[in-house]
Motif scaffolding. Structure first.
Motif, PDB file in Angstrom:
ATOM      1  N   UNK A  14      30.843  32.072  41.792  1.00  0.00           N
ATOM      2  CA  UNK A  14      30.771  33.487  42.149  1.00  0.00           C
ATOM      3  C   UNK A  14      32.140  34.052  42.491  1.00  0.00           C
ATOM      4  N   UNK A  15      33.010  33.237  43.082  1.00  0.00           N
ATOM      5  CA  UNK A  15      34.360  33.688  43.413  1.00  0.00           C
ATOM      6  C   UNK A  15      35.182  33.907  42.142  1.00  0.00           C
ATOM      7  N   UNK A  16      35.018  33.007  41.175  1.00  0.00           N
ATOM      8  CA  UNK A  16      35.728  33.178  39.902  1.00  0.00           C
ATOM      9  C   UNK A  16      35.249  34.434  39.187  1.00  0.00           C
ATOM     10  N   UNK A  17      33.939  34.683  39.222  1.00  0.00           N
ATOM     11  CA  UNK A  17      33.392  35.877  38.579  1.00  0.00           C
ATOM     12  C   UNK A  17      33.889  37.133  39.293  1.00  0.00           C
ATOM     13  N   UNK A  18      33.898  37.108  40.620  1.00  0.00           N
ATOM     14  CA  UNK A  18      34.380  38.259  41.382  1.00  0.00           C
ATOM     15  C   UNK A  18      35.858  38.506  41.094  1.00  0.00           C
ATOM     16  N   UNK A  19      36.634  37.444  41.028  1.00  0.00           N
ATOM     17  CA  UNK A  19      38.053  37.573  40.718  1.00  0.00           C
ATOM     18  C   UNK A  19      38.243  38.128  39.315  1.00  0.00           C
ATOM     19  N   UNK A  21      36.149  40.027  37.556  1.00  0.00           N
ATOM     20  CA  UNK A  21      35.778  41.438  37.541  1.00  0.00           C
ATOM     21  C   UNK A  21      36.793  42.296  38.300  1.00  0.00           C
ATOM     22  N   UNK A  22      37.358  41.758  39.337  1.00  0.00           N
ATOM     23  CA  UNK A  22      38.391  42.474  40.083  1.00  0.00           C
ATOM     24  C   UNK A  22      39.627  42.715  39.234  1.00  0.00           C
ATOM     25  N   UNK A  23      40.029  41.689  38.492  1.00  0.00           N
ATOM     26  CA  UNK A  23      41.197  41.819  37.619  1.00  0.00           C
ATOM     27  C   UNK A  23      40.905  42.819  36.504  1.00  0.00           C
ATOM     28  N   UNK A  24      39.703  42.769  35.950  1.00  0.00           N
ATOM     29  CA  UNK A  24      39.328  43.725  34.898  1.00  0.00           C
ATOM     30  C   UNK A  24      39.341  45.151  35.449  1.00  0.00           C
ATOM     31  N   UNK A  25      38.779  45.348  36.632  1.00  0.00           N
ATOM     32  CA  UNK A  25      38.745  46.679  37.239  1.00  0.00           C
ATOM     33  C   UNK A  25      40.162  47.188  37.514  1.00  0.00           C
ATOM     34  N   UNK A  26      41.013  46.310  38.021  1.00  0.00           N
ATOM     35  CA  UNK A  26      42.399  46.700  38.282  1.00  0.00           C
ATOM     36  C   UNK A  26      43.115  47.067  36.989  1.00  0.00           C
ATOM     37  N   UNK A  27      42.881  46.317  35.932  1.00  0.00           N
ATOM     38  CA  UNK A  27      43.499  46.600  34.638  1.00  0.00           C
ATOM     39  C   UNK A  27      43.051  47.962  34.121  1.00  0.00           C
ATOM     40  N   UNK A  28      41.753  48.241  34.214  1.00  0.00           N
ATOM     41  CA  UNK A  28      41.230  49.529  33.759  1.00  0.00           C
ATOM     42  C   UNK A  28      41.807  50.668  34.591  1.00  0.00           C
ATOM     43  N   UNK A  29      41.898  50.477  35.898  1.00  0.00           N
ATOM     44  CA  UNK A  29      42.458  51.506  36.776  1.00  0.00           C
ATOM     45  C   UNK A  29      43.909  51.804  36.418  1.00  0.00           C
ATOM     46  N   UNK A  30      44.691  50.757  36.215  1.00  0.00           N
ATOM     47  CA  UNK A  30      46.095  50.962  35.851  1.00  0.00           C
ATOM     48  C   UNK A  30      46.223  51.655  34.501  1.00  0.00           C
TER      49      UNK A  30
END
Length: 85
Positions: A14-19, A21-30
């Protein structure tokens, strides 16, 4: 102690999945912020181009008017007599 906690969290699914998705969200935001900045820049450049076009049009009209003006007082008097002005 902290290293063990990080290793445990990084090892859980779950931590790997959260990480991930977090990286994907940050990439999309940038990416979206970059798009916004590019759009603002394009808008400023379009505004500058429009201003330059207006300025060049006004200068062109002034040059055309200057080209048609009488060259001397005698030319002006002749035009007035002929009714060309």
């Amino acid at each position: 102690m902290i290293g063990g906690l990080v290793a445990t969290l990084a090892g859980s699914a779950w931590a790997r999945a959260a990480l991930r998705y977090g990286v994907i969200a940050l990439t999309i935001l940038l990416f979206l912020l970059s798009l916004r900045r590019s759009g603002e820049r394009a808008g400023r450049l379009a505004e500058r181009l429009e201003t330059m076009e207006k300025t060049h049009d006004a200068q062109r009209r002034m040059f055309e008017a200057a080209a048609r003006r009488p060259r001397s007082r005698d030319d002006l008097a002749q035009r007035l007599r002929d009714g060309q002005i």
